[in-house]
Design an enzyme around this catalytic site. Structure first.
Site, short mmCIF file in Angstrom:
data_model
loop_
_atom_site.label_atom_id
_atom_site.label_comp_id
_atom_site.label_asym_id
_atom_site.label_seq_id
_atom_site.Cartn_x
_atom_site.Cartn_y
_atom_site.Cartn_z
N HIS B 77 -6.60 0.91 -22.74
CA HIS B 77 -6.85 2.09 -21.91
C HIS B 77 -5.95 2.06 -20.68
O HIS B 77 -5.30 3.05 -20.34
CB HIS B 77 -8.33 2.13 -21.48
CG HIS B 77 -8.63 2.99 -20.29
ND1 HIS B 77 -8.66 4.37 -20.37
CD2 HIS B 77 -8.87 2.69 -18.99
CE1 HIS B 77 -8.93 4.88 -19.17
NE2 HIS B 77 -9.05 3.87 -18.31
N ASP B 106 21.84 20.19 -14.36
CA ASP B 106 21.02 19.38 -15.27
C ASP B 106 20.86 18.02 -14.62
O ASP B 106 21.31 17.81 -13.49
CB ASP B 106 21.70 19.23 -16.66
CG ASP B 106 20.68 18.95 -17.76
OD1 ASP B 106 19.98 17.93 -17.66
OD2 ASP B 106 20.57 19.77 -18.70
N TRP B 142 -4.99 -5.57 -18.88
CA TRP B 142 -3.64 -5.02 -18.83
C TRP B 142 -2.71 -5.89 -17.99
O TRP B 142 -1.49 -5.80 -18.11
CB TRP B 142 -3.65 -3.59 -18.27
CG TRP B 142 -3.69 -3.49 -16.78
CD1 TRP B 142 -4.80 -3.57 -16.01
CD2 TRP B 142 -2.59 -3.30 -15.89
NE1 TRP B 142 -4.46 -3.45 -14.70
CE2 TRP B 142 -3.10 -3.28 -14.59
CE3 TRP B 142 -1.22 -3.13 -16.07
CZ2 TRP B 142 -2.30 -3.11 -13.45
CZ3 TRP B 142 -0.42 -2.97 -14.94
CH2 TRP B 142 -0.96 -2.96 -13.66
N SER B 169 12.86 2.21 -20.97
CA SER B 169 12.76 3.66 -20.81
C SER B 169 12.68 4.03 -19.33
O SER B 169 13.38 4.93 -18.86
CB SER B 169 11.52 4.16 -21.56
OG SER B 169 11.09 5.38 -21.04
N SER B 170 11.82 3.32 -18.59
CA SER B 170 11.67 3.63 -17.16
C SER B 170 12.96 3.40 -16.41
O SER B 170 13.34 4.21 -15.56
CB SER B 170 10.60 2.73 -16.53
OG SER B 170 9.35 3.08 -17.01
N HIS B 253 2.27 -4.44 -7.55
CA HIS B 253 1.92 -3.65 -6.38
C HIS B 253 2.86 -2.49 -6.13
O HIS B 253 2.40 -1.36 -5.95
CB HIS B 253 1.63 -4.47 -5.12
CG HIS B 253 0.82 -3.61 -4.20
ND1 HIS B 253 -0.53 -3.45 -4.37
CD2 HIS B 253 1.19 -2.76 -3.25
CE1 HIS B 253 -0.95 -2.54 -3.52
NE2 HIS B 253 0.07 -2.11 -2.82
N GLU B 255 4.27 -1.02 -8.35
CA GLU B 255 3.90 -0.11 -9.44
C GLU B 255 2.82 0.88 -9.02
O GLU B 255 2.87 2.05 -9.37
CB GLU B 255 3.45 -0.92 -10.66
CG GLU B 255 2.81 -0.12 -11.78
CD GLU B 255 3.78 0.77 -12.53
OE1 GLU B 255 5.00 0.53 -12.44
OE2 GLU B 255 3.31 1.70 -13.19
N TYR B 257 2.38 2.12 -6.17
CA TYR B 257 3.00 3.17 -5.34
C TYR B 257 3.91 4.05 -6.18
O TYR B 257 4.11 5.23 -5.86
CB TYR B 257 3.71 2.55 -4.14
CG TYR B 257 2.68 2.01 -3.19
CD1 TYR B 257 2.03 2.88 -2.33
CD2 TYR B 257 2.26 0.70 -3.25
CE1 TYR B 257 1.01 2.43 -1.52
CE2 TYR B 257 1.25 0.25 -2.44
CZ TYR B 257 0.62 1.12 -1.58
OH TYR B 257 -0.39 0.69 -0.79
N SER B 268 2.54 17.54 -0.83
CA SER B 268 3.31 18.04 0.31
C SER B 268 4.04 19.34 0.01
O SER B 268 4.55 19.98 0.91
CB SER B 268 4.33 16.98 0.75
OG SER B 268 3.69 15.78 1.08
N HIS B 302 -2.39 -9.71 -2.32
CA HIS B 302 -3.76 -9.28 -2.04
C HIS B 302 -4.54 -9.01 -3.33
O HIS B 302 -5.74 -8.82 -3.28
CB HIS B 302 -3.80 -8.06 -1.10
CG HIS B 302 -3.24 -6.80 -1.67
ND1 HIS B 302 -2.59 -5.87 -0.92
CD2 HIS B 302 -3.23 -6.31 -2.93
CE1 HIS B 302 -2.21 -4.86 -1.68
NE2 HIS B 302 -2.59 -5.11 -2.90
N HIS B 303 -3.84 -9.00 -4.48
CA HIS B 303 -4.55 -8.86 -5.75
C HIS B 303 -5.13 -10.19 -6.21
O HIS B 303 -5.78 -10.25 -7.25
CB HIS B 303 -3.60 -8.35 -6.83
CG HIS B 303 -3.13 -6.94 -6.58
ND1 HIS B 303 -3.80 -5.85 -7.07
CD2 HIS B 303 -2.09 -6.46 -5.88
CE1 HIS B 303 -3.17 -4.75 -6.68
NE2 HIS B 303 -2.13 -5.09 -5.96
N THR B 328 0.30 5.69 5.67
CA THR B 328 -0.58 6.55 4.87
C THR B 328 -1.37 7.47 5.79
O THR B 328 -1.57 8.65 5.49
CB THR B 328 -1.53 5.70 4.00
OG1 THR B 328 -0.75 4.71 3.34
CG2 THR B 328 -2.22 6.55 2.96
N LYS B 331 0.61 10.37 6.80
CA LYS B 331 0.65 11.40 5.76
C LYS B 331 -0.61 12.25 5.78
O LYS B 331 -0.54 13.48 5.79
CB LYS B 331 0.81 10.75 4.39
CG LYS B 331 2.21 10.23 4.19
CD LYS B 331 2.42 9.77 2.78
CE LYS B 331 3.89 9.75 2.45
NZ LYS B 331 4.50 11.06 2.40
N ARG B 450 -16.42 -6.60 -13.54
CA ARG B 450 -15.66 -5.68 -14.40
C ARG B 450 -15.36 -6.37 -15.72
O ARG B 450 -15.56 -7.56 -15.88
CB ARG B 450 -14.38 -5.22 -13.71
CG ARG B 450 -13.45 -6.35 -13.42
CD ARG B 450 -12.30 -5.93 -12.50
NE ARG B 450 -11.31 -5.12 -13.19
CZ ARG B 450 -10.01 -5.06 -12.84
NH1 ARG B 450 -9.56 -5.77 -11.82
NH2 ARG B 450 -9.15 -4.31 -13.48
#
Lengths: 298, 533
Positions: B77, B106, B142, B169-170, B253, B255, B257, B268, B302-303, B328, B331, B450
């Site tokens: 998932h 293009d 994951w 790909s990315s 991390h 990722e 963002y 915006s 921090h993870h 943040t 923003k 979890r």
């Protein structure tokens, strides 16, 4: 690079946008087939032949795709803006490659400065020394407390820096000089010198790969140093192995560029293909210097 | 033949039709559409897995699936939603909108653009056929932590190579984005005239190209540890499983963002349009996005506060994480200031953008709670974390994608979507998403871990509420493809400037946007009109 007035429409003619292409889908099928082949091999569903179909389609794709681009280029369909896109694309591709190597360098530094000393009981991890591995002497190079090695006594030796690796360093640095001479010759319109020095560059590249293979055989047969020789063997072979793979790819690219110069491709002012490969070559050169210093020397 | 040469430049040619058009296309709009369709398919595939998870958790005890399959559900998932739904949606929107917004004919490298899309369906095929091999699909989460993930079955190398392909790909996709923005802007489209969607995507692209190769390196080490006897993540050989976590989160991390920065860009664009006011603090928004991107590289640990880390490390990563609240906050302040005394209307894109503003901020605050080391010791690996990242990803990233789709759909299809159905879609989503995820905060604070298929009975009530919210949310999403299909088929014709307050070059071309746009660069006057941020 990031000027405020990117003249994408301005210079000679329109930006070339190809209309349709079959190469990417062939490439996607190739990658899928190749990956499925490797998976089949690793899971022992199939033998080593499983690599072949994907690799063959991939090679076909490379010939076709690059052939199309070279042909369009020779027909003058690319203006300076397209040229600039290719340049930026190559730079950022090389940057992504640098970050790939950074992951493995990171693993090396982490193991040397953190995980091995911790296993040896440094600082707050003192209980590792007392309860888990009292025998383990944390130093570098290390194959860990289990002393993973092909030898009975769990020992291994490292390749001394100032033997073959130093010679390989000289070879790669020399190849960096020869490709620069070739570039200057190309810009000066001296095709004979270009051909000779470009040939010298890829020959030095293949010589490097050959010597590296010799070193690997030595390591496996006489030093007790193998891929499975603990964290030292892991970092040593993964770093030098991926680097060697990149040298091989770079030398093949240089050979292709050399064949193209023999056919009369490239002009003193327009030779992106040559420059892209030269950048790539300098990149493998710089990575090697990092390897020589951090893997072999200190 | 002279004509042949000219044909290559011919913009009025007949494109190939049928399936081959989509397979061989180099057109940024076609490729954008492909990405968006792929993203929608993966959204429902990943969503179906979420439904299985919530059905199993509806009440305590084992109901429908065995624990290993449950773990595969949570693992796949996440991979499907992150790499299959959200990232391709952003790349699809980038493909469609960036050339339109900067006045480019293009994307810069059209063939590679096709390649970066067509790798994706193959990558996910490789991942999903893992369900049918011995051992089942990957079930180690994951994040693919060793040593657990290395105990998986035959699907392990499939998942690893799928990640490699997604990474390839990315990387190709973002090289294209960077080169397009740097090289293809129309003359006069200066960097500080670019719409914020373009800016945030540029910053996202730099993040992606820096961290995707690191993920490739990390999973390669997993592969060699499992199959070739290396010891990167095995203490016996001098390695460390925690080393994987460091390398993974150095990717992971930034990722997150990558998943949210383009959302900032879209919001915006939408809030000024429906406030009929220029964006408050345009340049501050650009610098805030860049600051967030920079900070995202120095907060990864921090993870993993609970794995055991020197105190100085905990302090550093706690404080650097909290620093992210500052840009943040800039923003969020600027969005509120844009709304302030605006002439507001509440069409569907605006509703999604406003929900984003409230609910993403909510997710941001729970992130601040998680950043506090001693508090994180309590929250780590509980449902509080699940609630936190789903708040930033579902009413955050996914709502922003939906806002963007409603906002630009008139430009893509030439029709206005059904506003009434759009509002139904919004209100059902906004209500159910809170029913779904808000109770998970309570569950987490009460200590529910979890990634478990069964739980202690004191968690039963809120789990049932959460599951009901999940079924409601899942069902309401079925409206989305119906609304899009209806809009493609017909509806009120959309003018070139589909929204009264909209600015930007995409509104200077007709609706639907012709197959080729900005073949001739827009004039300075047109650019100046579009750049009234």
């Amino acid at each position: 690079m990031a000027t405020s007035h990117a003249p994408s429409h301005a210079d000679n003619g329109k930006y070339y946008v190809p209309h349709d292409t079959q190469w990417p889908i062939i490439g996607s099928v190739a990658l899928f087939t190749l990956m499925l082949g490797v998976v089949s091999y690793l899971n022992e569903w199939a033998g080593g032949w499983a690599f072949i179909p994907g690799a063959a389609i991939l090679a076909f794709m490379f010939f076709g795709w690059f052939g199309t681009v070279i042909d369009e280029n020779e027909r003058g369909m690319y203006n300076l803006a397209v040229d600039r896109s290719f340049r930026m694309g190559m730079i950022w591709f090389i940057f992504s490659e640098i970050m790939f190597f950074a992951a493995f360098f990171g693993a090396l530094f982490y193991a040397r400065t953190l995980s091995v000393p911790w296993i040896g009981g440094e600082g707050v991890k003192v209980f590792n020394k007392i309860f888990l591995w009292p025998e383990f002497n944390a130093g570098w190079p290390s194959n860990g407390p289990a002393q993973l090695s092909p030898r009975e006594n769990g020992s291994f030796e490292v390749i001394p820096a100032f033997g073959l690796p130093a010679i390989n360093t000289l070879i790669l640095l020399t190849s960096g000089v020869t490709i620069t001479i070739a570039h200057h010759a190309l810009k000066a319109g001296n095709r004979a010198m270009l051909n000779v020095f470009l040939a010298a560059t890829f020959l030095l590249g293949f010589l490097f790969v050959g010597l590296q293979a010799t070193e690997y055989m030595e390591a496996y047969q006489h030093y007790g140093l193998q891929l499975g020789t603990g964290i030292y063997g892991s970092t040593f072979f993964m770093l030098t192995g991926f680097h060697g793979l990149h040298v091989t790819i770079g030398a093949i690219m240089l050979t292709v560029i050399w064949l193209r110069t023999m056919k009369g491709h490239f002009t003193p002012t327009r030779h992106f293909g040559f420059e892209a490969v030269a950048w790539y070559w300098h990149f493998v050169d710089v990575v090697w210097l990092g390897l020589f210093v951090f893997v072999y020397w200190i | 033949m002279a004509h042949e040469h000219a044909a290559a430049h011919d913009d009025h040619h007949q494109a190939p039709t049928g399936l081959m058009r989509w397979i061989k296309t180099t057109n940024h709009k076609d490729i954008g559409t492909l990405y968006l369709i792929f993203s929608a398919v993966m959204f429902f595939v990943g969503g179906a897995m979420a439904m299985v998870i919530r059905a199993e958790l509806f009440k305590p005890g084992m109901q429908f699936v065995d624990p290993s399959f449950f773990n595969s559900m949570t693992t796949v998932h996440a991979l499907a939603m992150i790499f299959g739904a959200v990232m391709p949606a952003w790349v699809g929107l980038a493909n469609w909108m960036i050339p339109l917004q900067i006045g480019a004919p293009d994307m810069a490298l059209p063939r590679m653009n096709n390649f970066s899309f067509w790798i994706l369906p193959f990558a996910f095929t490789l991942l999903l056929i893992g369900f049918f091999v011995p051992g089942g699909a990957p079930a180690g989460g994951w994040t693919l932590y060793p040593p657990l993930v290395l105990q998986g079955g035959d699907s392990l190398p499939m998942a690893i190579f799928a990640v490699h392909l997604m990474g390839a790909s990315s990387i190709m996709g973002v090289i294209n984005v960077i080169v397009t923005i740097m090289n293809m802007r129309a003359p006069g489209m200066t960097l500080l005239r670019m719409p914020l969607f373009v800016w945030t995507w540029l910053i996202t692209a730099y993040l992606l190209i820096a961290v995707m190769p690191v993920l490739a390196g990390a999973v390669t080490m997993l592969l060699t540890d499992h199959f070739f006897g290396t010891s990167f993540f095995s203490a016996a050989g001098g390695g460390d499983p925690v080393m994987f976590q460091h390398i993974f989160w150095f990717f992971g991390h930034p990722e997150v963002y990558i998943l949210i920065l383009p959302a900032f860009g879209i919001v915006s664009e939408i809030i000024p349009t429906f406030s009929r006011k220029p964006l408050f603090g345009y340049e501050a928004m650009v610098y805030a996005s860049a600051s967030i991107a920079f900070l995202s590289f120095i907060v990864w640990a921090h993870h993993m506060f609970t794995v055991g880390m020197p105190l100085a490390g905990q302090m550093f990563f706690m404080l650097s994480t909290m620093l992210i609240a500052i840009p943040t906050g800039v923003k969020v302040f600027n969005w509120c200031a844009t709304l302030w005394r605006g002439s507001l209307t509440f069409e569907t894109p605006m509703l999604f953008a406003l929900a984003f503003l409230f609910l993403f901020t909510c997710g941001g605050f729970s992130g601040l709670m998680l950043a506090i080391v001693p508090a994180d010791f309590q929250y780590h690996d509980t449902y509080f974390v699940v609630a936190h990242f789903h708040y930033v990803l579902v009413p955050g990233a996914v709502f922003a994608i939906m806002a963007g789709v409603y906002y630009w759909m008139p430009k893509w299809t030439g029709h206005m979507y059904d506003e009434k159905l759009g509002k139904w879609h919004f209100w059902l989503s906004a209500i159910f998403v809170n029913v779904l995820f808000f109770p998970q905060h309570f569950l987490g604070l009460a200590g529910m871990p979890r990634r478990i298929p069964d739980y202690s009975t004191q968690f039963a009530d809120w789990n049932m509420v959460s599951s009901l919210g999940a079924f409601g949310f899942g069902l309401s999403q079925l409206l989305f493809p119906y609304i899009i299909w209806k809009c493609v088929k017909g509806g009120a014709p959309a003018p070139a400037r589909a929204w009264e307050g909209a600015h930007g070059l995409e509104w200077e071309v007709p609706s639907p946007a012709p197959h080729h746009t900005w073949d001739e660069a827009p004039s300075m006057a047109v650019i100046a009109r579009g750049a009234e941020h």
